[in-house]
Each structure stands twice: as structure tokens, then as C-alpha cells.
Design a protein around this motif. Sequence first.
Motif, PDB file in Angstrom:
ATOM      1  N   ILE A  55      24.112  49.266  38.197  1.00 47.99           N
ATOM      2  CA  ILE A  55      23.033  48.276  38.104  1.00 47.99           C
ATOM      3  C   ILE A  55      21.734  48.856  38.649  1.00 47.99           C
ATOM      4  O   ILE A  55      20.672  48.667  38.063  1.00 47.99           O
ATOM      5  CB  ILE A  55      23.417  46.977  38.853  1.00 47.99           C
ATOM      6  CG1 ILE A  55      24.739  46.407  38.319  1.00 47.99           C
ATOM      7  CG2 ILE A  55      22.309  45.953  38.785  1.00 47.99           C
ATOM      8  CD1 ILE A  55      24.834  46.270  36.827  1.00 47.99           C
TER       9      ILE A  55
ATOM     10  N   PHE B 281      21.120  42.768  33.720  1.00 51.85           N
ATOM     11  CA  PHE B 281      21.231  42.651  32.273  1.00 51.85           C
ATOM     12  C   PHE B 281      20.528  41.406  31.743  1.00 51.85           C
ATOM     13  O   PHE B 281      20.607  40.332  32.325  1.00 51.85           O
ATOM     14  CB  PHE B 281      22.701  42.632  31.855  1.00 51.85           C
ATOM     15  CG  PHE B 281      23.396  43.931  32.113  1.00 51.85           C
ATOM     16  CD1 PHE B 281      23.178  45.026  31.296  1.00 51.85           C
ATOM     17  CD2 PHE B 281      24.248  44.075  33.199  1.00 51.85           C
ATOM     18  CE1 PHE B 281      23.806  46.234  31.533  1.00 51.85           C
ATOM     19  CE2 PHE B 281      24.881  45.277  33.445  1.00 51.85           C
ATOM     20  CZ  PHE B 281      24.662  46.356  32.612  1.00 51.85           C
TER      21      PHE B 281
ATOM     22  N   HIS C 130      34.962  38.409  35.871  1.00 51.82           N
ATOM     23  CA  HIS C 130      33.745  38.542  36.668  1.00 51.82           C
ATOM     24  C   HIS C 130      33.175  37.179  37.031  1.00 51.82           C
ATOM     25  O   HIS C 130      32.725  36.956  38.154  1.00 51.82           O
ATOM     26  CB  HIS C 130      32.693  39.371  35.928  1.00 51.82           C
ATOM     27  CG  HIS C 130      31.486  39.635  36.769  1.00 51.82           C
ATOM     28  ND1 HIS C 130      30.426  38.769  36.826  1.00 51.82           N
ATOM     29  CD2 HIS C 130      31.197  40.648  37.611  1.00 51.82           C
ATOM     30  CE1 HIS C 130      29.529  39.234  37.660  1.00 51.82           C
ATOM     31  NE2 HIS C 130      29.971  40.373  38.139  1.00 51.82           N
TER      32      HIS C 130
ATOM     33  N   LEU D  28      24.675  39.548  27.840  1.00 49.09           N
ATOM     34  CA  LEU D  28      26.057  39.980  27.981  1.00 49.09           C
ATOM     35  C   LEU D  28      26.741  39.810  26.635  1.00 49.09           C
ATOM     36  O   LEU D  28      26.699  38.736  26.042  1.00 49.09           O
ATOM     37  CB  LEU D  28      26.788  39.138  29.038  1.00 49.09           C
ATOM     38  CG  LEU D  28      26.125  39.032  30.414  1.00 49.09           C
ATOM     39  CD1 LEU D  28      26.957  38.135  31.334  1.00 49.09           C
ATOM     40  CD2 LEU D  28      25.935  40.403  31.040  1.00 49.09           C
TER      41      LEU D  28
ATOM     42  N   ALA E 256      24.689  44.289  28.484  1.00 48.52           N
ATOM     43  CA  ALA E 256      26.003  44.779  28.905  1.00 48.52           C
ATOM     44  C   ALA E 256      27.000  44.468  27.800  1.00 48.52           C
ATOM     45  O   ALA E 256      27.098  43.327  27.350  1.00 48.52           O
ATOM     46  CB  ALA E 256      26.434  44.096  30.196  1.00 48.52           C
TER      47      ALA E 256
ATOM     48  N   THR F  89      26.264  42.098  40.278  1.00 49.16           N
ATOM     49  CA  THR F  89      26.732  43.215  39.468  1.00 49.16           C
ATOM     50  C   THR F  89      26.179  43.164  38.048  1.00 49.16           C
ATOM     51  O   THR F  89      25.934  44.183  37.434  1.00 49.16           O
ATOM     52  CB  THR F  89      28.272  43.238  39.416  1.00 49.16           C
ATOM     53  OG1 THR F  89      28.767  43.198  40.745  1.00 49.16           O
ATOM     54  CG2 THR F  89      28.781  44.496  38.743  1.00 49.16           C
ATOM     55  N   LEU F  90      25.965  41.983  37.518  1.00 46.61           N
ATOM     56  CA  LEU F  90      25.447  41.854  36.157  1.00 46.61           C
ATOM     57  C   LEU F  90      24.002  41.349  36.119  1.00 46.61           C
ATOM     58  O   LEU F  90      23.471  41.067  35.055  1.00 46.61           O
ATOM     59  CB  LEU F  90      26.349  40.916  35.337  1.00 46.61           C
ATOM     60  CG  LEU F  90      27.776  41.411  35.129  1.00 46.61           C
ATOM     61  CD1 LEU F  90      28.601  40.383  34.374  1.00 46.61           C
ATOM     62  CD2 LEU F  90      27.794  42.748  34.403  1.00 46.61           C
TER      63      LEU F  90
ATOM     64  N   PHE G  64      34.391  39.856  31.492  1.00 47.86           N
ATOM     65  CA  PHE G  64      33.390  38.816  31.758  1.00 47.86           C
ATOM     66  C   PHE G  64      34.026  37.551  32.319  1.00 47.86           C
ATOM     67  O   PHE G  64      33.463  36.913  33.215  1.00 47.86           O
ATOM     68  CB  PHE G  64      32.589  38.502  30.490  1.00 47.86           C
ATOM     69  CG  PHE G  64      31.629  39.606  30.101  1.00 47.86           C
ATOM     70  CD1 PHE G  64      30.702  40.104  30.999  1.00 47.86           C
ATOM     71  CD2 PHE G  64      31.660  40.148  28.827  1.00 47.86           C
ATOM     72  CE1 PHE G  64      29.816  41.116  30.651  1.00 47.86           C
ATOM     73  CE2 PHE G  64      30.782  41.150  28.463  1.00 47.86           C
ATOM     74  CZ  PHE G  64      29.857  41.648  29.377  1.00 47.86           C
TER      75      PHE G  64
END
Length: 193
Positions: free
Chosen positions: A120, A166, A154, A169, A144, A162-163, A151
Motif C-alpha cells: 500500500i 485503492f 478482508h 476493488l 486492486a 490495507t486496501l 475481499f
Amino acid sequence: MGFSYLNNNNWANITREERVFCSDLFHTIQGNEKKFIRWLKNKEWLDNKKLIFIDVELEEEWEIAYEVCFYRDYFSVIKNMGVGSSDFSPKRTFDLCLFSEKRIIIIEAKVQQPFEYRDIIKYTNDKTAIQRLIGTGVEVELVALASSIYFINHKRFGKQSTLSAFDGLLAWKELYEYFGNKRFDLADKMYNT
């Protein structure tokens, strides 16, 4: 049929290498970029993230590119010099990119493993660095691409940061459902194997 030493599998059915699946996706999209952009515009994005397209963008020229070594090629071809700054890694490569006159959409893919926090930081730095290189007239976005299982897990157990870098997704399963390519279904099921 497969090979006995691979438990009667073909290599294509057991590889977990993301470049293989990204190559499949590249060849699936190539020549149909506008159709893919229309799908991206209208799709339901995971986790409320969304890329927003205006209608005029749907008719612009788009190019899909695979294994984009952006800094190396940008400096050697566009600027006619080698990478002159330690800010830009000449080895840094993006899995896929969609280019238009006003946008660069970087797609970073995972098949078997999750995104890590160090990824990231790298992606955020890339987004800023590319924007600095090419100017403010071009928007740089990150997508991502990973397993739907990743997903889901997560969302239940992961750290949101962490995401966070982005802008969108995208799950391999969604690509399978759209394109009907069984390779994308296989990529979706390879997570954590």
C-alpha cells in the motif's frame, strides 16, 4: 488430460502466478477496451469503492497494457534519458494499466496471496510520483484485483488500511462472470492455496 507427475493436471491448472492470469486478462481486454470501460462504469464496486466515468470518456481512446515498467520506459523514451532520480525505481512494474488521454488506471493483482501493508505504501507513492511526472491534467487511479474470497475475508477480519490506497476493488470472480473465461474463475479460487 494432464501429466502424471502433475497429478494428471496441466500446468495452466495449477499455477498460482499472477502474471499468467494478468496475461489472460490483458489478451481478453485488448481490442475491447471501450467495452471494458463501459462495464467498469456500470458495475457494482466492492466495498463501496468506485471509479467514476463520465460518458465522454467511454468514447475516448483507451489502451490496455501489461507488465508496465512505467518509470524505466517513461524516462528512456519520453524524456530521452535513463531514470535520473532515486525517487523512481526503474524495475517497478505494474500488472496492468488502462491508459486514456486524461486517466491512468493502474491494476495491481494478487492471486494466491493478500495485499500487504508495504504494498500500500508503494502504491500510494507510485500514484503521487506518476502524477508529479505527468502533471495534473491526468488522473491516476489504483484498482486492486484479487480473489472474492480475499475481499470477503478482508472485510470480516482485515485491517481497513490495507486496501485504503485503492480507488476500486475488483474480484477475479467478477471478471469470470463478465467474460465467461474459466481462467478467471480458477484465479479466484487459488487464493490461500
